[in-house]
Design a protein around this motif. Structure first.
Motif, PDB file in Angstrom:
ATOM      1  N   ILE A 105       0.809  -1.216   0.000  1.00  0.00           N
ATOM      2  CA  ILE A 105       0.000   0.000   0.000  1.00  0.00           C
ATOM      3  C   ILE A 105       0.848   1.276   0.000  1.00  0.00           C
ATOM      4  O   ILE A 105       0.512   2.256  -0.663  1.00  0.00           O
ATOM      5  N   GLY A 106       1.957   1.287   0.714  1.00  0.00           N
ATOM      6  CA  GLY A 106       2.785   2.496   0.759  1.00  0.00           C
ATOM      7  C   GLY A 106       3.306   2.882  -0.615  1.00  0.00           C
ATOM      8  O   GLY A 106       3.229   4.050  -1.023  1.00  0.00           O
ATOM      9  N   GLY A 107       3.814   1.907  -1.354  1.00  0.00           N
ATOM     10  CA  GLY A 107       4.315   2.175  -2.697  1.00  0.00           C
ATOM     11  C   GLY A 107       3.211   2.589  -3.651  1.00  0.00           C
ATOM     12  O   GLY A 107       3.393   3.474  -4.498  1.00  0.00           O
ATOM     13  N   VAL A 108       2.037   1.964  -3.515  1.00  0.00           N
ATOM     14  CA  VAL A 108       0.896   2.306  -4.372  1.00  0.00           C
ATOM     15  C   VAL A 108       0.424   3.738  -4.092  1.00  0.00           C
ATOM     16  O   VAL A 108       0.152   4.503  -5.022  1.00  0.00           O
ATOM     17  N   VAL A 109       0.359   4.117  -2.832  1.00  0.00           N
ATOM     18  CA  VAL A 109      -0.086   5.476  -2.490  1.00  0.00           C
ATOM     19  C   VAL A 109       0.899   6.515  -3.030  1.00  0.00           C
ATOM     20  O   VAL A 109       0.492   7.586  -3.494  1.00  0.00           O
ATOM     21  N   ARG A 110       2.186   6.201  -3.009  1.00  0.00           N
ATOM     22  CA  ARG A 110       3.156   7.137  -3.599  1.00  0.00           C
ATOM     23  C   ARG A 110       2.883   7.333  -5.090  1.00  0.00           C
ATOM     24  O   ARG A 110       3.066   8.441  -5.616  1.00  0.00           O
ATOM     25  N   ARG A 111       2.427   6.300  -5.770  1.00  0.00           N
ATOM     26  CA  ARG A 111       2.081   6.436  -7.191  1.00  0.00           C
ATOM     27  C   ARG A 111       0.827   7.291  -7.374  1.00  0.00           C
ATOM     28  O   ARG A 111       0.719   8.057  -8.335  1.00  0.00           O
ATOM     29  N   TYR A 112      -0.117   7.187  -6.447  1.00  0.00           N
ATOM     30  CA  TYR A 112      -1.277   8.096  -6.478  1.00  0.00           C
ATOM     31  C   TYR A 112      -0.826   9.539  -6.279  1.00  0.00           C
ATOM     32  O   TYR A 112      -1.299  10.457  -6.962  1.00  0.00           O
ATOM     33  N   GLU A 113       0.072   9.744  -5.340  1.00  0.00           N
ATOM     34  CA  GLU A 113       0.549  11.111  -5.087  1.00  0.00           C
ATOM     35  C   GLU A 113       1.260  11.679  -6.309  1.00  0.00           C
ATOM     36  O   GLU A 113       1.093  12.866  -6.644  1.00  0.00           O
ATOM     37  N   ASP A 114       2.033  10.854  -7.007  1.00  0.00           N
ATOM     38  CA  ASP A 114       2.663  11.279  -8.260  1.00  0.00           C
ATOM     39  C   ASP A 114       1.603  11.637  -9.301  1.00  0.00           C
ATOM     40  O   ASP A 114       1.765  12.588 -10.078  1.00  0.00           O
ATOM     41  N   PHE A 115       0.512  10.850  -9.317  1.00  0.00           N
ATOM     42  CA  PHE A 115      -0.604  11.105 -10.240  1.00  0.00           C
ATOM     43  C   PHE A 115      -1.185  12.497  -9.991  1.00  0.00           C
ATOM     44  O   PHE A 115      -1.458  13.254 -10.935  1.00  0.00           O
TER      45      PHE A 115
END
Length: 379
Positions: A360-370
């Motif tokens: 989840i931590g890595g996935v949320v960082r990708r959302y933040e980049d989005f």
């Protein structure tokens, strides 16, 4: 700090809604200030969002009914909040939330696609109509479109969504919550009244045509004829003895005495950890959360090849063609028949795959980049 408004069709328990909750739980609150709007009602997830200190409100539209007054109320809310970014989730929110954001003068708009099956016999006409409208306005309403699966991205591009705007970010899983848990295994099995060594197959998901519960019980019946000691546990909205269609499927399969219907549950990590194998019989999914949750608990999965299921499972379980319930029964039997050391190793590989690709931590960082990309490409 970036102000983000999330607009979602509703806040009842479902895959998209739970992913939004997980995102909100892990979002960097030093960088982002979130606010959540439900187009319909607050639903059971609203208190959990509010408990995070995140404002949440509902517009009060009725599901499936156009509401001009609700739409213009949404426009006024967005004007009042004046966010930097609007991220909409699911088709109706994409269309109405995206248009409302444009009317409110917001240009950093991201859509969210959470579905991959648009077949006429499995998807309501009204939903398919909204998808068609979304495709036609995808050129100018959203800056970017986030899909939770590669399969869903391809299907929507084929429907007319602008390919250049599409980004794929998978769902994420909290490995501190979903993990192997011997105590939970004992507890759930005691609740069900079954022995520690009783093979237990789970199907987790609300009662919906896309989930193909009838097909699952075809497979369960075939498996039962070979392995009569296997038990089946199901949980989700509409999964109880008052569901006549479900009871008919169970009775027809001859597995009534071996089947446990639990309805909605709040202890999903423990329930997953109690299983020997998770089954997914769906006709349509984009990125089924249940696969990642079970795998994080060290439970191998047997799934139909829909959405990104095959990619999620990888070499840690079994995948059969959509609708192939004979194949699903064989896959379940094969997994259940593995010697304990092999099954344990497969479960460890499943958890490692989630840790590597869907934590989840890595996935949320990708959302933040989005969200940063939305601001950079707003127009």
């Amino acid at each position: 700090m970036r102000r983000i408004v999330f607009i979602i069709t509703g806040l009842s328990t479902g895959g998209a809604e739970m992913m939004l909750l997980k995102l909100l739980e892990h979002l960097d609150r030093q960088r982002f200030a979130p606010h959540v709007i439900s187009l319909t009602t607050l639903g059971e997830l609203a208190p959990r969002i509010a408990a995070l200190g995140i404002p949440v409100e509902a517009v009060g539209m009725k599901p499936g009914l156009p509401s001009p007054s609700g739409f213009f109320r949404l426009v006024q809310i967005l004007k009042r909040l004046n966010p930097d970014v609007v991220h909409t989730w699911m088709y109706h929110a994409d269309l109405l939330g995206g248009l409302a954001a444009r009317l409110a003068g917001i240009s950093a708009i991201g859509w969210g696609i959470r579905n991959s099956n648009l077949d006429k016999d499995k998807t309501k006409f009204s939903t398919r109509a909204v998808v068609g409208l979304c495709a036609s306005v995808s050129k100018w309403v959203p800056s970017r479109i986030l899909s939770c699966s590669e399969q869903a991205r391809q299907i929507h591009v084929a429907r007319g969504y602008v390919a250049e705007k599409m980004v794929v970010v998978p769902n994420g899983f909290d490995l501190t919550r979903f993990k192997p848990d011997t105590d939970a295994r004992h507890r759930i099995r005691a609740e069900l009244g079954i022995a520690e060594q009783t093979p237990l197959v789970g199907l987790i998901g609300r009662f919906d045509p896309q989930k193909n519960h009838a097909g699952f019980f075809e497979a369960a019946g075939a498996l039962h004829r070979h392995l009569p000691q296997v038990h089946f546990v199901l949980a989700g909205q509409g999964i109880d003895t008052s569901n006549a269609a479900l009871m008919q499927a169970i009775t027809r399969a001859g597995v009534l005495a071996n089947t446990h219907l639990l309805g909605l549950r709040s202890d999903m990590p423990g329930l997953m950890a109690a299983l020997d194998v998770l089954a997914s019989s769906s006709y349509g999914e984009a990125f089924p959360n249940v696969l990642g949750e079970a795998m994080a608990c060290g439970v191998p999965c047997a799934a139909t090849d829909v959405g990104d299921s095959a990619y999620i499972v990888g070499d840690t379980g079994r995948v059969v063609a959509s609708g192939d319930m004979t194949g699903l029964a064989a896959a379940l039997e094969e997994l259940l028949a593995l010697p304990p050391p092999e099954k344990a190793a497969l479960g460890e590989r499943a958890r490692a795959r989630v840790a590597e690709n869907f934590e989840i931590g890595g996935v949320v960082r990708r959302y933040e980049d989005f969200y940063e990309s939305l601001l950079a490409n707003a127009g």
